[in-house]
Design a protein around this motif. Structure first.
Motif, short mmCIF file in Angstrom:
data_model
loop_
_atom_site.label_atom_id
_atom_site.label_comp_id
_atom_site.label_asym_id
_atom_site.label_seq_id
_atom_site.Cartn_x
_atom_site.Cartn_y
_atom_site.Cartn_z
N THR A 32 29.77 -2.60 28.18
CA THR A 32 30.09 -3.24 26.90
C THR A 32 31.43 -2.68 26.44
OG1 THR A 32 28.90 -1.49 25.69
CG2 THR A 32 27.64 -3.48 26.29
N THR A 57 17.43 -3.64 23.63
CA THR A 57 18.03 -2.32 23.43
C THR A 57 17.30 -1.61 22.31
OG1 THR A 57 19.63 -2.95 21.71
CG2 THR A 57 20.30 -3.30 24.00
N ASP A 60 19.77 -0.83 16.83
CA ASP A 60 21.05 -0.28 16.37
C ASP A 60 21.65 0.78 17.29
OD1 ASP A 60 21.41 -1.87 14.09
OD2 ASP A 60 19.96 -0.65 12.99
N SER A 61 21.33 0.71 18.59
CA SER A 61 21.96 1.62 19.56
C SER A 61 23.45 1.28 19.66
CB SER A 61 21.30 1.48 20.92
OG SER A 61 21.53 0.17 21.44
N LYS A 63 25.02 0.51 22.30
CA LYS A 63 25.09 -0.67 23.17
C LYS A 63 24.85 -1.94 22.36
CE LYS A 63 21.73 -0.27 25.86
NZ LYS A 63 20.86 0.17 26.92
N SER A 64 23.85 -1.92 21.49
CA SER A 64 23.56 -3.08 20.64
C SER A 64 24.72 -3.36 19.68
CB SER A 64 22.27 -2.82 19.85
OG SER A 64 22.00 -3.90 18.98
N LYS A 65 25.25 -2.32 19.08
CA LYS A 65 26.38 -2.49 18.16
C LYS A 65 27.59 -3.06 18.90
CE LYS A 65 24.92 1.04 14.92
NZ LYS A 65 25.17 2.36 14.33
N ARG A 68 26.97 -6.81 19.54
CA ARG A 68 27.04 -7.63 18.32
C ARG A 68 28.48 -7.77 17.84
NH1 ARG A 68 22.95 -5.01 14.49
NH2 ARG A 68 22.94 -3.34 16.02
N PHE A 98 22.94 -12.09 20.08
CA PHE A 98 21.90 -11.33 19.39
C PHE A 98 20.83 -12.31 18.95
CE2 PHE A 98 20.43 -9.11 15.44
CZ PHE A 98 19.84 -8.03 16.08
N ASP A 121 16.21 -4.44 19.65
CA ASP A 121 17.18 -5.52 19.48
C ASP A 121 17.16 -6.34 20.75
OD1 ASP A 121 17.90 -4.53 17.00
OD2 ASP A 121 19.74 -3.57 17.69
N PHE A 123 18.78 -9.47 23.17
CA PHE A 123 19.97 -10.25 23.48
C PHE A 123 19.64 -11.25 24.58
CE2 PHE A 123 21.53 -6.41 21.61
CZ PHE A 123 22.57 -6.84 20.81
#
Length: 157
Positions: A32, A57, A60-61, A63-65, A68, A98, A121, A123
């Motif tokens: 990412t 994920t 709010d990891s 990776k997730s942030k 997004r 997301f 989260d 995806f």
């Protein structure tokens, strides 16, 4: 962007190979982009379900942030041997979306696996490039698909 089902309809043999490589070891690596644009490599467990490519994920990891903020990704299967003679290699690139309504996905996941992951989260990934690498004889064969351009086969010694 192509969904996994659209890619698989166009390239069924390649899709089966790539799914098989990711299924061989559920753990994969995802690249990412951080806020500053530098790459981040993280572990992920991709899931091919309902004609789509998914991954969850931790909430709010980083990776997730990353996904997004900038949805571009590259996904790489686990390669078990340096020579790749046993199974080959697979990569997928594209964009992540997301997914806030997880109800249908969670129901399907539980029916298939009996697992309830709790909070996460989710995806859904669209694909723009899929790459398959195999060893044939004393050379490597790279089969790559790009959305809108089809496939290209390159042999390397």
């Amino acid at each position: 962007m192509a969904t996994w089902a659209e890619f698989a309809a166009e390239q069924p043999d390649m899709a089966a190979f790539v799914q098989g490589r990711f299924a061989a070891d559920r753990h994969a690596l995802i690249a990412t982009l951080r806020k500053d644009g530098s790459p981040r490599i993280s572990g992920v467990e991709p899931d091919f379900a309902r004609g789509e490519l998914w991954a969850g994920t931790m909430p709010d990891s980083l990776k997730s942030k990353d996904l997004r903020r900038d949805p571009r990704f590259a996904l790489h299967c686990m390669t078990t041997t340096a020579s790749m003679t046993e199974a080959g290699d697979a990569k997928i690139s594209g964009t992540a979306e997301f997914w806030t309504d997880k109800t249908d996905y969670l129901k399907d996941l539980f029916e298939r696996t009996g697992w309830d992951p709790g909070e996460f989260d989710l995806f859904r990934f669209d694909v723009t490039e899929v790459v398959q690498l195999t060893v044939e004889g004393d050379g490597m064969v790279v089969l790559s698909w790009h959305e809108g351009r089809g496939t290209r086969r390159v042999g390397k010694k």
